[in-house]
Design an enzyme around this catalytic site. Structure first.
Site, PDB file in Angstrom:
ATOM      1  N   ASP A   1      -2.790  17.393  -4.523  1.00 48.15           N
ATOM      2  CA  ASP A   1      -1.611  16.553  -4.730  1.00 48.15           C
ATOM      3  C   ASP A   1      -0.497  17.089  -3.848  1.00 48.15           C
ATOM      4  O   ASP A   1      -0.115  18.250  -3.974  1.00 48.15           O
ATOM      5  CB  ASP A   1      -1.180  16.590  -6.202  1.00 48.15           C
ATOM      6  CG  ASP A   1      -0.172  15.502  -6.527  1.00 48.15           C
ATOM      7  OD1 ASP A   1       0.747  15.294  -5.711  1.00 48.15           O
ATOM      8  OD2 ASP A   1      -0.303  14.868  -7.584  1.00 48.15           O
TER       9      ASP A   1
ATOM     10  N   ALA B   1      -4.838   2.902  -6.148  1.00 48.14           N
ATOM     11  CA  ALA B   1      -3.470   3.287  -5.805  1.00 48.14           C
ATOM     12  C   ALA B   1      -2.807   2.169  -4.999  1.00 48.14           C
ATOM     13  O   ALA B   1      -2.308   1.199  -5.571  1.00 48.14           O
ATOM     14  CB  ALA B   1      -3.478   4.609  -5.041  1.00 48.14           C
ATOM     15  N   ARG B   2      -2.825   2.280  -3.684  1.00 50.86           N
ATOM     16  CA  ARG B   2      -2.291   1.256  -2.783  1.00 50.86           C
ATOM     17  C   ARG B   2      -3.251   1.109  -1.607  1.00 50.86           C
ATOM     18  O   ARG B   2      -3.720   2.089  -1.034  1.00 50.86           O
ATOM     19  CB  ARG B   2      -0.897   1.628  -2.274  1.00 50.86           C
ATOM     20  CG  ARG B   2       0.209   1.545  -3.317  1.00 50.86           C
ATOM     21  CD  ARG B   2       0.447   0.107  -3.771  1.00 50.86           C
ATOM     22  NE  ARG B   2       1.555  -0.016  -4.709  1.00 50.86           N
ATOM     23  CZ  ARG B   2       1.468   0.114  -6.015  1.00 50.86           C
ATOM     24  NH1 ARG B   2       0.283   0.400  -6.572  1.00 50.86           N
ATOM     25  NH2 ARG B   2       2.521  -0.032  -6.792  1.00 50.86           N
TER      26      ARG B   2
ATOM     27  N   ASP C   1      -9.401  -1.724  -6.215  1.00 55.90           N
ATOM     28  CA  ASP C   1      -8.515  -2.593  -6.999  1.00 55.90           C
ATOM     29  C   ASP C   1      -7.307  -3.014  -6.172  1.00 55.90           C
ATOM     30  O   ASP C   1      -6.494  -3.810  -6.631  1.00 55.90           O
ATOM     31  CB  ASP C   1      -8.053  -1.867  -8.270  1.00 55.90           C
ATOM     32  CG  ASP C   1      -7.225  -2.763  -9.188  1.00 55.90           C
ATOM     33  OD1 ASP C   1      -7.665  -3.907  -9.449  1.00 55.90           O
ATOM     34  OD2 ASP C   1      -6.137  -2.337  -9.621  1.00 55.90           O
TER      35      ASP C   1
ATOM     36  N   GLU D   1      -2.573  -8.454   0.151  1.00 52.06           N
ATOM     37  CA  GLU D   1      -2.813  -9.083  -1.148  1.00 52.06           C
ATOM     38  C   GLU D   1      -1.968 -10.343  -1.278  1.00 52.06           C
ATOM     39  O   GLU D   1      -0.781 -10.315  -0.929  1.00 52.06           O
ATOM     40  CB  GLU D   1      -2.490  -8.094  -2.280  1.00 52.06           C
ATOM     41  CG  GLU D   1      -3.375  -6.853  -2.271  1.00 52.06           C
ATOM     42  CD  GLU D   1      -3.008  -5.850  -3.365  1.00 52.06           C
ATOM     43  OE1 GLU D   1      -2.029  -6.096  -4.107  1.00 52.06           O
ATOM     44  OE2 GLU D   1      -3.690  -4.823  -3.480  1.00 52.06           O
TER      45      GLU D   1
ATOM     46  N   HIS E   1      -6.087  -6.090  -8.032  1.00 50.50           N
ATOM     47  CA  HIS E   1      -4.922  -5.244  -8.344  1.00 50.50           C
ATOM     48  C   HIS E   1      -4.465  -5.453  -9.791  1.00 50.50           C
ATOM     49  O   HIS E   1      -3.319  -5.781 -10.076  1.00 50.50           O
ATOM     50  CB  HIS E   1      -3.768  -5.533  -7.378  1.00 50.50           C
ATOM     51  CG  HIS E   1      -2.845  -4.357  -7.225  1.00 50.50           C
ATOM     52  ND1 HIS E   1      -2.070  -4.163  -6.105  1.00 50.50           N
ATOM     53  CD2 HIS E   1      -2.560  -3.314  -8.057  1.00 50.50           C
ATOM     54  CE1 HIS E   1      -1.354  -3.055  -6.243  1.00 50.50           C
ATOM     55  NE2 HIS E   1      -1.629  -2.534  -7.425  1.00 50.50           N
TER      56      HIS E   1
ATOM     57  N   GLY F   1      -5.463  -3.008 -12.260  1.00 51.14           N
ATOM     58  CA  GLY F   1      -5.755  -1.776 -12.973  1.00 51.14           C
ATOM     59  C   GLY F   1      -4.765  -1.471 -14.081  1.00 51.14           C
ATOM     60  O   GLY F   1      -5.146  -0.994 -15.152  1.00 51.14           O
TER      61      GLY F   1
END
Length: 354
Positions: free
Chosen positions: A199, A264-265, A289, A294, A313, A315
């Site tokens: 992270d 995430a993205r 996802d 999009e 998308h 989630g």
């Protein structure tokens, strides 16, 4: 990422140190929700405060958001996925506070808000469990080709794929280790997987917090993480540092036959490189996802690959998560307008609080 590092938390003032904002309203505020609806948990909070609530029409986007803000005396915005641009923020002199309905603020011009002294809040943890469960669902579906076999059966073919990846004994790499990543890690460990994580916001000098997960090995770089990851799951925010972080070179560092899961993205991944890796077999499968564009355009290359599981998308869009995000977002904006600011750790531009 899906959580905030301890270095960030230590940099902001405690709640008791904050002054009462000078922007507190004395009239029933107008709150603009950049979506066609808000879950009752949030709407009821706003109604109890006698707010006038405006909504973005179905299908509305950046231009419509800007038009509403230019036309109406809006005190607060609850931001969903539509872009909240610098021009839109500048068009509304009455705007005092913004809250994201979620945690990813890539659709909000935070710098423009900061220049106006407008705090931008998020709702950390409100959808973490839902996103974690979607992550696991995509991981299982990709590993065992569930979506492909379902489609084959519906087409009348008894196609029994027996080449699925058994996850026990494999290594799960978590790129981002906030609240979602931590939840995924606990389940993966229970499955018998080894779990490693990196992270960018993790400070090794910080003592392990309440979210620390025993058995997870924290690594020092993304390049150290990738070669170990039989399954790579992404839990990073989208910003200048993370856009296309997973490019062709980094995808090549993953073991051949690895799985990629992204809740995430989409823009964190170089999508063209991802498609090439899926076609070549370097990646066995992916569960996505979120995508770079999009809604996913008709005829997109990802939709033509039978080793990809796609969801639109959603989630963090279970009723439970939507209720929690709506309630927290409403509390964020009302707290600022009423002179009782929310927890400063929920603010992504805490310098405006000072």
């Amino acid at each position: 990422m899906d959580g905030m590092g301890c270095a960030h938390k230590n940099a902001v003032h405690r709640q008791s140190e904050l002054p009462v904002p000078m922007t507190a309203t004395t009239h029933p505020p107008t709150v603009f929700v950049t979506a066609p609806r808000l879950a009752p948990a949030g709407l009821q909070r706003l109604q109890a405060a006698h707010c006038r609530v405006l909504y973005l029409q179905e299908g509305g986007g950046e231009a419509e958001v800007a038009a509403v803000l230019a036309r109406e005396s809006v005190d607060a915005v609850i931001s969903r996925t539509a872009t909240l641009s610098a021009a839109a923020i500048a068009a509304c002199p009455t705007l005092k506070v913004i809250s994201k309905h979620g945690v990813g603020v890539s659709n909000i011009d935070v710098a423009a808000a900061s220049q106006r002294g407008i705090p931008v809040y998020v709702t950390p943890g409100a959808n973490a469990q839902s996103v974690a469960e979607m992550t696991l669902g995509l991981m299982f579906a990709a590993a065992r080709r569930i979506a492909w076999m379902d489609a084959e059966l519906r087409a009348g073919r008894w196609s029994r794929a027996q080449d699925g990846l058994e996850l026990s004994g494999r290594t799960l790499g978590l790129l981002g280790f906030g609240q979602v990543g931590q939840r995924v890690a606990r389940v993966a460990l229970a499955l018998g997987m080894q779990v490693v994580a990196f992270d960018p916001a993790f400070d090794p000098a910080c003592a392990p917090g309440p979210g620390a997960v025993a058995g997870v090995r924290m690594l020092g770089s993304v390049d150290e993480l990738l070669p170990l990851s039989d399954v790579l799951s992404l839990h990073l925010p989208l910003n200048a540092r993370t856009r296309h972080l997973l490019d062709a070179g980094r995808i090549a560092q993953l073991p051949r036959g690895a799985l990629l899961v992204n809740t995430a993205r989409g823009e964190v991944v170089d999508e063209a490189a991802l498609i090439d890796a899926l076609r070549s077999g370097h990646l066995a499968a992916a569960g996505l996802d979120t995508m770079a564009e999009e809604p996913l355009p008709a005829g997109h290359a990802l939709a033509a690959l039978d080793n990809v599981v796609l969801t639109p998308h959603v989630g963090g869009s279970t009723p439970a998560a939507l209720a929690a995000m709506a309630g927290m977002a409403a509390a964020n904006v009302l707290g600022w307008l009423q002179g009782s600011p929310a927890d400063p750790s929920h603010c992504v531009n805490p310098e405006v609080l000072r």
